[in-house]
Design an enzyme around this catalytic site. Structure first.
Site, mmCIF file in Angstrom:
data_model
loop_
_atom_site.group_PDB
_atom_site.id
_atom_site.type_symbol
_atom_site.label_atom_id
_atom_site.label_comp_id
_atom_site.label_asym_id
_atom_site.label_seq_id
_atom_site.Cartn_x
_atom_site.Cartn_y
_atom_site.Cartn_z
ATOM 1 N N LYS A 170 0.842 -1.252 0.253
ATOM 2 C CA LYS A 170 0.071 0.123 -0.093
ATOM 3 C C LYS A 170 0.886 1.093 -0.082
ATOM 4 C CE LYS A 170 -1.586 3.107 1.934
ATOM 5 N NZ LYS A 170 -1.504 4.508 1.442
ATOM 6 N N GLY A 201 -4.473 3.576 -2.183
ATOM 7 C CA GLY A 201 -5.528 4.225 -1.341
ATOM 8 C C GLY A 201 -4.971 4.786 -0.303
ATOM 9 N N GLY A 203 -4.448 5.992 3.671
ATOM 10 C CA GLY A 203 -3.935 5.348 4.825
ATOM 11 C C GLY A 203 -4.882 4.894 5.971
ATOM 12 N N PRO A 204 -5.854 5.911 6.159
ATOM 13 C CA PRO A 204 -6.738 5.331 7.268
ATOM 14 C C PRO A 204 -7.560 4.335 6.734
ATOM 15 C CG PRO A 204 -6.522 7.607 7.305
ATOM 16 C CD PRO A 204 -5.687 7.213 5.939
ATOM 17 N N GLY A 207 -4.759 1.522 4.127
ATOM 18 C CA GLY A 207 -3.557 1.161 4.963
ATOM 19 C C GLY A 207 -4.217 0.348 6.301
ATOM 20 N N GLU A 245 9.908 2.037 10.465
ATOM 21 C CA GLU A 245 11.158 2.813 9.993
ATOM 22 C C GLU A 245 10.112 4.212 10.281
ATOM 23 O OE1 GLU A 245 14.126 2.485 9.477
ATOM 24 O OE2 GLU A 245 14.243 0.310 9.029
ATOM 25 N N CYS A 279 14.142 11.228 6.213
ATOM 26 C CA CYS A 279 13.902 11.006 7.532
ATOM 27 C C CYS A 279 15.396 11.017 8.372
ATOM 28 C CB CYS A 279 13.175 9.658 7.740
ATOM 29 S SG CYS A 279 13.795 8.267 6.658
ATOM 30 N N GLU A 379 10.370 16.701 14.266
ATOM 31 C CA GLU A 379 10.844 16.778 12.969
ATOM 32 C C GLU A 379 10.086 17.769 12.030
ATOM 33 O OE1 GLU A 379 9.628 12.792 10.695
ATOM 34 O OE2 GLU A 379 11.737 12.689 10.298
HETATM 35 P P1 NAD Z 1 2.212 8.880 7.058
HETATM 36 O O1 NAD Z 1 2.660 8.130 8.544
HETATM 37 O O2 NAD Z 1 1.313 9.668 7.316
HETATM 38 O O3 NAD Z 1 2.133 7.810 5.841
HETATM 39 C C1 NAD Z 1 2.951 6.736 5.557
HETATM 40 C C2 NAD Z 1 2.126 5.560 4.878
HETATM 41 O O4 NAD Z 1 1.387 5.187 6.008
HETATM 42 C C3 NAD Z 1 1.398 6.217 3.798
HETATM 43 O O5 NAD Z 1 1.142 5.101 2.863
HETATM 44 C C4 NAD Z 1 -0.108 6.086 4.313
HETATM 45 O O6 NAD Z 1 -1.008 6.170 3.306
HETATM 46 C C5 NAD Z 1 -0.211 4.980 5.322
HETATM 47 N N1 NAD Z 1 -1.058 5.554 6.659
HETATM 48 C C6 NAD Z 1 -1.163 6.589 7.124
HETATM 49 N N2 NAD Z 1 -2.143 6.188 7.962
HETATM 50 C C7 NAD Z 1 -2.334 5.211 8.197
HETATM 51 C C8 NAD Z 1 -3.164 4.168 9.105
HETATM 52 N N3 NAD Z 1 -3.856 4.686 10.147
HETATM 53 N N4 NAD Z 1 -3.114 2.883 8.982
HETATM 54 C C9 NAD Z 1 -2.134 2.502 7.907
HETATM 55 N N5 NAD Z 1 -1.473 2.894 7.395
HETATM 56 C C10 NAD Z 1 -1.731 4.504 7.216
HETATM 57 O O7 NAD Z 1 3.624 9.365 7.062
HETATM 58 P P2 NAD Z 1 3.738 10.766 5.667
HETATM 59 O O8 NAD Z 1 3.342 12.215 6.366
HETATM 60 O O9 NAD Z 1 3.267 10.301 4.466
HETATM 61 O O10 NAD Z 1 5.279 10.596 5.647
HETATM 62 C C11 NAD Z 1 6.247 11.445 6.498
HETATM 63 C C12 NAD Z 1 6.829 10.982 7.794
HETATM 64 O O11 NAD Z 1 7.417 9.721 7.286
HETATM 65 C C13 NAD Z 1 7.855 11.559 8.404
HETATM 66 O O12 NAD Z 1 7.595 11.785 9.651
HETATM 67 C C14 NAD Z 1 9.101 10.731 8.068
HETATM 68 O O13 NAD Z 1 10.224 10.754 9.060
HETATM 69 C C15 NAD Z 1 8.778 9.385 8.082
HETATM 70 N N6 NAD Z 1 9.710 8.545 7.312
HETATM 71 C C16 NAD Z 1 10.467 7.816 8.000
HETATM 72 C C17 NAD Z 1 11.505 7.262 7.144
HETATM 73 C C18 NAD Z 1 12.371 5.997 7.867
HETATM 74 O O14 NAD Z 1 12.909 5.219 6.898
HETATM 75 N N7 NAD Z 1 12.680 6.186 9.049
HETATM 76 C C19 NAD Z 1 11.273 7.095 5.659
HETATM 77 C C20 NAD Z 1 10.620 8.042 5.146
HETATM 78 C C21 NAD Z 1 9.630 8.908 5.926
#
Ligand code: NAD
Length: 472
Positions: A170, A201, A203-204, A207, A245, A279, A379
């Site tokens: 996803k 699709g 996240g909420p 995902g 991650e 990140c 962050e």
């Molecule tokens: P996010 O957590 O909102 O989204 C990441 C993914 O999770 C997306 O595919 C999203 O659709 C999905 N998602 C969102 N809500 C969900 C839920 N309730 N259940 C399941 N899946 C869900 O993050 P973002 O804002 O899109 O990305 C930025 C963040 O990601 C930053 O905080 C960054 O540090 C972090 N990040 C970390 C790494 C790492 O390797 N540590 C890499 C990239 C990004």
């Protein structure tokens, strides 16, 4: 590339259960460049069932044969290298000069490392009177963000396939086109139907349905700490394996005697690359009091080398942020930094001059940042550097270790041994010594709230394996 209007499940593009779509927007000019289906729990269920059905056959496929398919996947991606770079530039806004070597070439390299590891890894070993088999965990849910969209997909899918797992991906809603391109590459590589499945699709909805699905054995998530915490709790409740991650606030520690100009220039480049949406970016620069003013001057001058501009122009080094939401969030942090008393020496919260359409943030450097300020703790995920002052090494270490995160970092010193000694005391998963290069085989992942588990190389492969011991 042209968007698909279906999901890639069980070896073919299939019509989604619902009608809702997600529009994909070019963040440089706000034009809609495509639309993908917004998957529902029904789509997720079909994908997981496909992955479950394919699992026994793929798990029983000899590692050498799995290695051949992963190598074919690498080749299919390599054949479309320029298209990958252009797609990521269009949907993420990353400058082409970054998209080519990083967003395209890095995942191709990582796929290659797993083709090799699948062939060479000791999936079976003797321990005393036991034979220990490393068996695949099962069906993997891979949930990925938009900031390194193909790299984060490959860093999960390639080791999972090499291990003998099957996958439902996803991807992030902001960057689904390169995920569809990846599914096309899987198809071209001749993987058996159901081994890899894609559900686009929100996240909420999609995902969450995937993370909760009882047919999933392991959830591998990359994204925000807030969502990661929820996924960790869900997985814990269901006694599922989980890898997270998450975010970072990494320290770039410049010790007295280091090559200051190089340390500052590389540090600034590290933060502004990908518009600060990395990140592991070194967003806190820690400088000794005696070098502080010079370092701030160097950083302010370096920031001038990053005028924001059209990401397709080969000269551009700084593109827009991915979305209006991220732009507003980052500008909010810049305003907060000013309000809390940090000193702006480059950039600021206003839109960069002449850029009226698109999600732009000026490359920003803050001096006089103290460790308790919001911009030194949270962050930001934008092109914003905080320069902090320390009086001695112990204080530098306290500041470096003084956040909830621990993902990346850097140490610069005249003497490499001194840099290594300092790095060993940092609570973080990776440290680059005097500008050491990124290593696609080294374990990548976080201490503290930056995550659980490691990606890349043999450590990344081991995440998808579980040992079984037979005694004789
Ligand atoms: P996010 O957590 O909102 O989204 C990441 C993914 O999770 C997306 O595919 C999203 O659709 C999905 N998602 C969102 N809500 C969900 C839920 N309730 N259940 C399941 N899946 C869900 O993050 P973002 O804002 O899109 O990305 C930025 C963040 O990601 C930053 O905080 C960054 O540090 C972090 N990040 C970390 C790494 C790492 O390797 N540590 C890499 C990239 C990004």
């Amino acid at each position: 590339m042209k968007a698909h209007d279906g999901m890639y499940t069980d070896g073919a593009w299939r019509a989604p259960a619902g009608r809702e779509v997600i529009e994909v927007v070019n963040p440089a000019d706000e034009q809609v460049i495509g639309a993908v289906p917004a998957g529902t729990a029904e789509d997720v269920d079909a994908a997981v069932r496909g992955a479950r059905a394919a699992f026994p056959g793929w798990a029983a496929t000899p590692p050498a044969a799995r290695a051949e398919r992963v190598a074919a996947l690498r080749d299919a991606l390599a054949a479309r290298r320029d298209e990958i770079a252009e797609t990521v530039t269009a949907e993420l806004g990353a400058p082409l000069r970054l998209s080519q070597p990083v967003h395209a070439d890095l995942p191709i390299t990582v796929a290659g490392t797993y083709a090799k590891l699948a062939a060479e890894y000791p999936f079976e070993e003797r321990v005393g009177n036991s034979t220990v088999y490393q068996e695949p965990v099962g069906v993997v849910a891979a949930i990925t963000p938009w900031n390194y969209p193909l790299h984060q997909i490959v860093a999960k899918v390639a080791p999972a396939l090499a291990a003998g797992c099957t996958v439902v991906l996803k991807p992030a809603e902001d960057t689904p086109l390169v995920a569809q391109l990846f599914a096309e590459a899987v198809d071209a590589a001749g993987l058996p139907a159901g081994v890899f499945n894609l559900v686009t699709g929100r996240g909420p909805v999609a995902g969450q349905a995937l993370a909760e699905h009882e047919g999933v054995d392991l959830v591998s998530f990359t994204g925000s700490t807030a969502v990661g915490r929820r996924i960790g709790a869900l997985a814990g409740g269901a006694v599922k394996r989980v890898a997270l991650e998450l975010g970072g606030k990494s320290a770039n520690v410049i010790l007295p005697g280091a090559d200051l100009a190089r340390a500052v220039n590389v540090g600034v480049a590290n933060v502004f690359a990908n518009s600060g949406q990395t990140c592991s970016a070194w967003t806190r620069m820690l400088v000794h009091a005696a070098d502080y003013d010079e370092a701030v001057g160097l950083a302010a001058t370096a920031a001038k080398k990053y005028p924001p501009g059209d990401p397709r122009d080969p000269a551009t080094r700084l593109g827009p942020l991915v979305s209006a939401v991220q732009r507003d969030r980052v500008r909010g942090y810049i305003e907060r930094g000013v309000a809390e008393g940090a000193r702006l020496v480059a950039g600021g919260p206003e839109a960069p001059e002449g850029l009226t359409r698109g999600y732009w943030v000026a490359p920003t450097v803050f001096a006089d940042v103290t460790p308790g300020m919001t911009i030194a703790q949270e962050e930001i995920f934008g092109p914003v550097l905080a320069v902090l002052r320390y009086e001695d090494e112990e204080e530098a270490l306290r500041i470096a270790n003084g956040t909830v995160y621990g993902l990346g970092g850097a140490v610069w010193a005249a003497d490499e041994a001194a840099a290594v000694a300092f790095a060993r005391r940092m609570d973080t998963g990776q440290v680059d010594i005097n500008g050491g290069r990124f290593n696609p085989l080294a374990p990548f992942g976080g201490y503290k709230q930056s995550g659980v588990g490691r990606e890349l190389g043999t450590h990344g492969l081991a995440e998808y394996l579980q040992p079984k011991s037979l005694q004789f």
